[in-house]
Design a protein around this motif. Structure first.
Motif, PDB file in Angstrom:
ATOM      1  N   THR A   1      27.091  25.230   6.119  1.00 43.00           N
ATOM      2  CA  THR A   1      26.562  26.654   5.110  1.00 43.00           C
ATOM      3  C   THR A   1      25.366  27.383   4.906  1.00 43.00           C
ATOM      4  O   THR A   1      24.888  26.553   4.875  1.00 43.00           O
ATOM      5  CB  THR A   1      27.281  26.376   3.410  1.00 43.00           C
ATOM      6  OG1 THR A   1      26.614  25.629   3.162  1.00 43.00           O
ATOM      7  CG2 THR A   1      28.671  25.679   3.795  1.00 43.00           C
ATOM      8  N   PRO A   2      25.687  28.645   4.531  1.00 42.81           N
ATOM      9  CA  PRO A   2      24.368  29.831   4.897  1.00 42.81           C
ATOM     10  C   PRO A   2      23.780  29.970   3.426  1.00 42.81           C
ATOM     11  O   PRO A   2      23.279  30.923   3.140  1.00 42.81           O
ATOM     12  CB  PRO A   2      25.317  30.874   5.584  1.00 42.81           C
ATOM     13  CG  PRO A   2      26.946  30.976   5.026  1.00 42.81           C
ATOM     14  CD  PRO A   2      26.923  30.030   4.889  1.00 42.81           C
ATOM     15  N   TYR A   3      24.620  29.519   2.473  1.00 38.60           N
ATOM     16  CA  TYR A   3      24.050  29.576   1.206  1.00 38.60           C
ATOM     17  C   TYR A   3      22.110  28.841   0.648  1.00 38.60           C
ATOM     18  O   TYR A   3      22.560  27.949   0.890  1.00 38.60           O
ATOM     19  CB  TYR A   3      25.283  29.319   0.562  1.00 38.60           C
ATOM     20  CG  TYR A   3      26.419  30.584   0.230  1.00 38.60           C
ATOM     21  CD1 TYR A   3      26.543  31.603   0.322  1.00 38.60           C
ATOM     22  CD2 TYR A   3      27.735  30.255   0.049  1.00 38.60           C
ATOM     23  CE1 TYR A   3      27.379  32.193   1.077  1.00 38.60           C
ATOM     24  CE2 TYR A   3      28.516  29.856   0.216  1.00 38.60           C
ATOM     25  CZ  TYR A   3      28.954  31.259   0.776  1.00 38.60           C
ATOM     26  OH  TYR A   3      29.444  32.154   0.500  1.00 38.60           O
ATOM     27  N   THR A   4      21.852  29.969  -0.107  1.00 37.72           N
ATOM     28  CA  THR A   4      20.739  29.275  -0.144  1.00 37.72           C
ATOM     29  C   THR A   4      20.388  29.106  -2.072  1.00 37.72           C
ATOM     30  O   THR A   4      21.053  30.240  -2.424  1.00 37.72           O
ATOM     31  CB  THR A   4      19.138  30.672   0.247  1.00 37.72           C
ATOM     32  OG1 THR A   4      19.704  31.739  -0.520  1.00 37.72           O
ATOM     33  CG2 THR A   4      19.523  29.965   1.555  1.00 37.72           C
TER      34      THR A   4
ATOM     35  N   ASP B   1      21.871  38.631   7.350  1.00 36.86           N
ATOM     36  CA  ASP B   1      21.474  38.066   8.754  1.00 36.86           C
ATOM     37  C   ASP B   1      22.123  37.041   7.785  1.00 36.86           C
ATOM     38  O   ASP B   1      22.985  36.665   6.355  1.00 36.86           O
ATOM     39  CB  ASP B   1      19.962  36.872   8.293  1.00 36.86           C
ATOM     40  CG  ASP B   1      19.273  37.155   7.146  1.00 36.86           C
ATOM     41  OD1 ASP B   1      20.135  36.773   6.374  1.00 36.86           O
ATOM     42  OD2 ASP B   1      17.882  37.266   7.332  1.00 36.86           O
ATOM     43  N   ARG B   2      22.282  35.807   8.396  1.00 33.65           N
ATOM     44  CA  ARG B   2      23.111  34.556   8.271  1.00 33.65           C
ATOM     45  C   ARG B   2      23.272  33.742   6.758  1.00 33.65           C
ATOM     46  O   ARG B   2      23.671  33.916   5.957  1.00 33.65           O
ATOM     47  CB  ARG B   2      22.922  33.343   9.452  1.00 33.65           C
ATOM     48  CG  ARG B   2      24.284  32.207   8.653  1.00 33.65           C
ATOM     49  CD  ARG B   2      23.926  30.944  10.090  1.00 33.65           C
ATOM     50  NE  ARG B   2      24.951  30.282   9.701  1.00 33.65           N
ATOM     51  CZ  ARG B   2      24.513  28.985   9.017  1.00 33.65           C
ATOM     52  NH1 ARG B   2      23.460  28.679   7.758  1.00 33.65           N
ATOM     53  NH2 ARG B   2      25.621  28.222   8.934  1.00 33.65           N
ATOM     54  N   SER B   3      21.424  33.491   6.668  1.00 32.32           N
ATOM     55  CA  SER B   3      21.403  33.117   5.408  1.00 32.32           C
ATOM     56  C   SER B   3      21.993  34.409   4.063  1.00 32.32           C
ATOM     57  O   SER B   3      21.246  35.662   4.130  1.00 32.32           O
ATOM     58  CB  SER B   3      20.598  32.470   4.997  1.00 32.32           C
ATOM     59  OG  SER B   3      19.161  33.765   5.208  1.00 32.32           O
ATOM     60  N   CYS B   4      21.580  33.635   2.465  1.00 31.60           N
ATOM     61  CA  CYS B   4      21.862  34.883   1.506  1.00 31.60           C
ATOM     62  C   CYS B   4      21.832  34.102   0.926  1.00 31.60           C
ATOM     63  O   CYS B   4      22.193  32.422   0.458  1.00 31.60           O
ATOM     64  CB  CYS B   4      23.788  34.751   1.675  1.00 31.60           C
ATOM     65  SG  CYS B   4      23.873  36.347   0.950  1.00 31.60           S
ATOM     66  N   ASP B   5      21.736  34.049  -0.665  1.00 30.88           N
ATOM     67  CA  ASP B   5      21.592  33.353  -2.129  1.00 30.88           C
ATOM     68  C   ASP B   5      23.161  33.155  -2.286  1.00 30.88           C
ATOM     69  O   ASP B   5      23.669  34.538  -2.881  1.00 30.88           O
ATOM     70  CB  ASP B   5      20.815  34.571  -2.790  1.00 30.88           C
ATOM     71  CG  ASP B   5      20.909  33.797  -3.910  1.00 30.88           C
ATOM     72  OD1 ASP B   5      19.822  33.425  -4.545  1.00 30.88           O
ATOM     73  OD2 ASP B   5      21.626  34.445  -5.006  1.00 30.88           O
TER      74      ASP B   5
ATOM     75  N   GLY C   1      24.302  33.473  -5.808  1.00 28.28           N
ATOM     76  CA  GLY C   1      25.085  34.349  -6.211  1.00 28.28           C
ATOM     77  C   GLY C   1      25.163  35.621  -5.578  1.00 28.28           C
ATOM     78  O   GLY C   1      25.765  35.929  -6.247  1.00 28.28           O
ATOM     79  N   VAL C   2      24.509  35.400  -4.944  1.00 29.34           N
ATOM     80  CA  VAL C   2      24.568  36.692  -4.169  1.00 29.34           C
ATOM     81  C   VAL C   2      26.658  37.224  -4.105  1.00 29.34           C
ATOM     82  O   VAL C   2      26.614  38.090  -3.295  1.00 29.34           O
ATOM     83  CB  VAL C   2      23.346  37.676  -3.291  1.00 29.34           C
ATOM     84  CG1 VAL C   2      24.112  39.030  -2.704  1.00 29.34           C
ATOM     85  CG2 VAL C   2      22.416  38.133  -4.340  1.00 29.34           C
ATOM     86  N   ALA C   3      26.617  35.981  -2.907  1.00 29.74           N
ATOM     87  CA  ALA C   3      27.483  35.950  -2.037  1.00 29.74           C
ATOM     88  C   ALA C   3      29.113  35.563  -2.874  1.00 29.74           C
ATOM     89  O   ALA C   3      29.425  36.126  -2.602  1.00 29.74           O
ATOM     90  CB  ALA C   3      27.527  34.377  -1.074  1.00 29.74           C
ATOM     91  N   GLN C   4      28.802  35.508  -3.788  1.00 25.56           N
ATOM     92  CA  GLN C   4      29.491  35.234  -5.492  1.00 25.56           C
ATOM     93  C   GLN C   4      30.215  36.780  -5.602  1.00 25.56           C
ATOM     94  O   GLN C   4      30.932  36.802  -5.838  1.00 25.56           O
ATOM     95  CB  GLN C   4      29.219  34.416  -6.154  1.00 25.56           C
ATOM     96  CG  GLN C   4      28.990  32.553  -5.995  1.00 25.56           C
ATOM     97  CD  GLN C   4      29.956  31.895  -5.694  1.00 25.56           C
ATOM     98  OE1 GLN C   4      31.184  31.872  -5.985  1.00 25.56           O
ATOM     99  NE2 GLN C   4      29.690  31.527  -4.777  1.00 25.56           N
ATOM    100  N   LEU C   5      28.719  37.912  -6.055  1.00 20.68           N
ATOM    101  CA  LEU C   5      29.099  38.547  -6.225  1.00 20.68           C
ATOM    102  C   LEU C   5      29.154  39.876  -4.931  1.00 20.68           C
ATOM    103  O   LEU C   5      30.496  40.327  -5.624  1.00 20.68           O
ATOM    104  CB  LEU C   5      27.712  39.702  -6.634  1.00 20.68           C
ATOM    105  CG  LEU C   5      27.497  38.970  -8.006  1.00 20.68           C
ATOM    106  CD1 LEU C   5      25.720  39.266  -8.783  1.00 20.68           C
ATOM    107  CD2 LEU C   5      28.424  38.473  -9.712  1.00 20.68           C
ATOM    108  N   ASP C   6      29.289  39.488  -3.842  1.00 23.67           N
ATOM    109  CA  ASP C   6      29.994  40.187  -2.655  1.00 23.67           C
ATOM    110  C   ASP C   6      31.374  40.141  -2.991  1.00 23.67           C
ATOM    111  O   ASP C   6      32.088  40.966  -2.017  1.00 23.67           O
ATOM    112  CB  ASP C   6      29.229  40.169  -1.513  1.00 23.67           C
ATOM    113  CG  ASP C   6      28.330  40.371  -1.839  1.00 23.67           C
ATOM    114  OD1 ASP C   6      27.311  41.566  -2.354  1.00 23.67           O
ATOM    115  OD2 ASP C   6      27.435  40.283  -0.533  1.00 23.67           O
ATOM    116  N   ALA C   7      32.080  38.520  -3.161  1.00 24.73           N
ATOM    117  CA  ALA C   7      33.226  38.211  -3.032  1.00 24.73           C
ATOM    118  C   ALA C   7      34.092  38.556  -3.981  1.00 24.73           C
ATOM    119  O   ALA C   7      35.460  37.774  -4.728  1.00 24.73           O
ATOM    120  CB  ALA C   7      33.402  36.725  -2.678  1.00 24.73           C
TER     121      ALA C   7
END
Length: 387
Positions: A48-51, A291-295, A297-303
């Protein structure tokens, strides 16, 4: 908490689950906890890409919210329990009344009340085993299976290829934009989606019975709770006839109306709540970072898209608890009861400003229409569009 979570996740990468489910412990306590069970350094890249960078958005927000949440106390509070228990009493009373009066609309309203009760049970899923989460099994779905598909999959990887709740809907509802879609899959839902909502729980029930019969799934005692509504209706019919015989054709008809209404409301509310709209990130779209990696929390907000009437510190708790309100904060901190999320609203807003982020909102009507538009979408968005 509880042993069941350890059994369910043994042998898997639980980074996202661990980081998002231990909010109040503090970073030092988390490090100490992990050190006690350290085996060695993992090799290779994560799937998974999340950091979770120490100075990133999510860990910073979690660090700031932890003292506020510790002061509020652990567990689900009295207000949420009262909402849940009130809904439990309500759907049972409506079901009895509908059975005695033989009014389909009363039975349908009772089903909607059960669906609202099941959504409210959402607050008890992310915790150790408890009786309130078992109300979900009354619907015909499985609380154990939902812990896998919802808590460990959808909550951690919303709108991604790891989101089992999207996979379960295919091939009838295909939300990911780059998945192969026929003309019927893009536009057919305008006709068949809502009827499908009504039969979703019955379909899941049949699939589970077949899987158990074939030995693919181990039966669980709580699966029998789906018979509770039928037992209530049968008891009401028995009382109506002075303790005489029960007309099982009537019992089956009334239970069917109740269950279909429950399924239609639960699925309809869930799909139109927060995730599916052409402007919301879905797998295939570029992440905000580019890019592939993403914070994480940011990924949650985007979805996620919150609905203005159901988000913020002033949103009514009964509506928030039964219509998936305060959804962005809930995805960021799934173990925190909805009644306590308003306590960290200020910290959330402050941290978003510092990181140049914002939690986007959308009206309920726009989310409902947007869901069908998302089913029709066959192209990917750029990072600038998502942000």
């Amino acid at each position: 908490g509880g042993a069941e979570w350890l059994r369910m996740t043994r042998g898997t990468d639980i980074t996202e689950a661990f980081e998002s489910h231990h909010v109040m412990a503090g970073e030092r306590r988390l490090a100490e906890l992990l050190s006690r069970y350290r085996i060695g350094r993992a090799t290779g890249e994560r799937a998974t890409p999340y950091t979770f960078a120490p100075d990133g958005f999510y860990v910073t927000l979690r660090r700031r919210c932890a003292p506020v949440l510790r002061a509020a106390g652990r567990g689900v509070g009295g207000a949420m329990r009262r909402v849940f228990d009130g809904l439990l009493v309500l759907w049972v009373a409506l079901l009895v009344a509908g059975a005695l009066a033989d009014r389909w609309w009363l039975l349908a309203v009772a089903g909607v009340a059960l669906a609202a009760n099941a959504v409210c049970a959402h607050n008890f899923f992310h915790r150790r085993d408890n009786w309130r989460m078992l109300v979900f099994d009354v619907t015909g779905y499985s609380s154990w299976e939902w812990r896998v598909s919802h808590v460990l999959s959808h909550h951690l990887f919303p709108n991604s290829i790891y989101d089992l709740e999207l996979a379960e809907l295919e091939p009838f509802l295909v939300y990911l934009p780059l998945r192969p879609k026929t003309w019927l899959q893009r536009y057919g839902p305008l006709l068949y989606a809502v009827p499908l909502y009504g039969f979703a729980f019955l379909i899941e029930l049949v699939k589970r019975v077949v899987a158990v019969a074939r030995g693919r799934v181990r039966p669980r005692w709580e699966n029998l709770l789906v018979l509770v509504p039928m037992a209530i209706v049968a008891a009401a019919q028995c009382a109506l006839h002075g303790g005489g015989g029960v007309e099982w054709a009537v019992v089956l008809r009334q239970t069917f109306v109740f269950q279909v209404a429950c399924s239609a409301w639960f699925i309809g509310v869930g799909l139109a709540a927060a995730h599916h709209h052409p402007d919301v990130w879905h797998d295939g779209d570029a992440p905000r970072s580019g890019d592939r990696s993403c914070d994480f929390g940011v990924a949650q907000l985007d979805a996620v898209r919150d609905r203005p009437l159901l988000a913020g510190s002033n949103a009514p708790l009964p509506l928030v608890a039964t219509l998936y309100g305060n959804h962005a904060l809930h995805h960021l901190f799934p173990t925190i009861s909805h009644e306590k999320l308003p306590l960290i609203q200020d910290e959330f807003d402050r941290t978003c400003r510092e990181f140049g982020l914002h939690s986007l909102s959308c009206s309920q009507a726009a989310m409902f229409v947007g869901g069908f538009k998302q089913l029709q979408r066959t192209y990917a968005h750029s990072a600038s569009h998502i942000s």
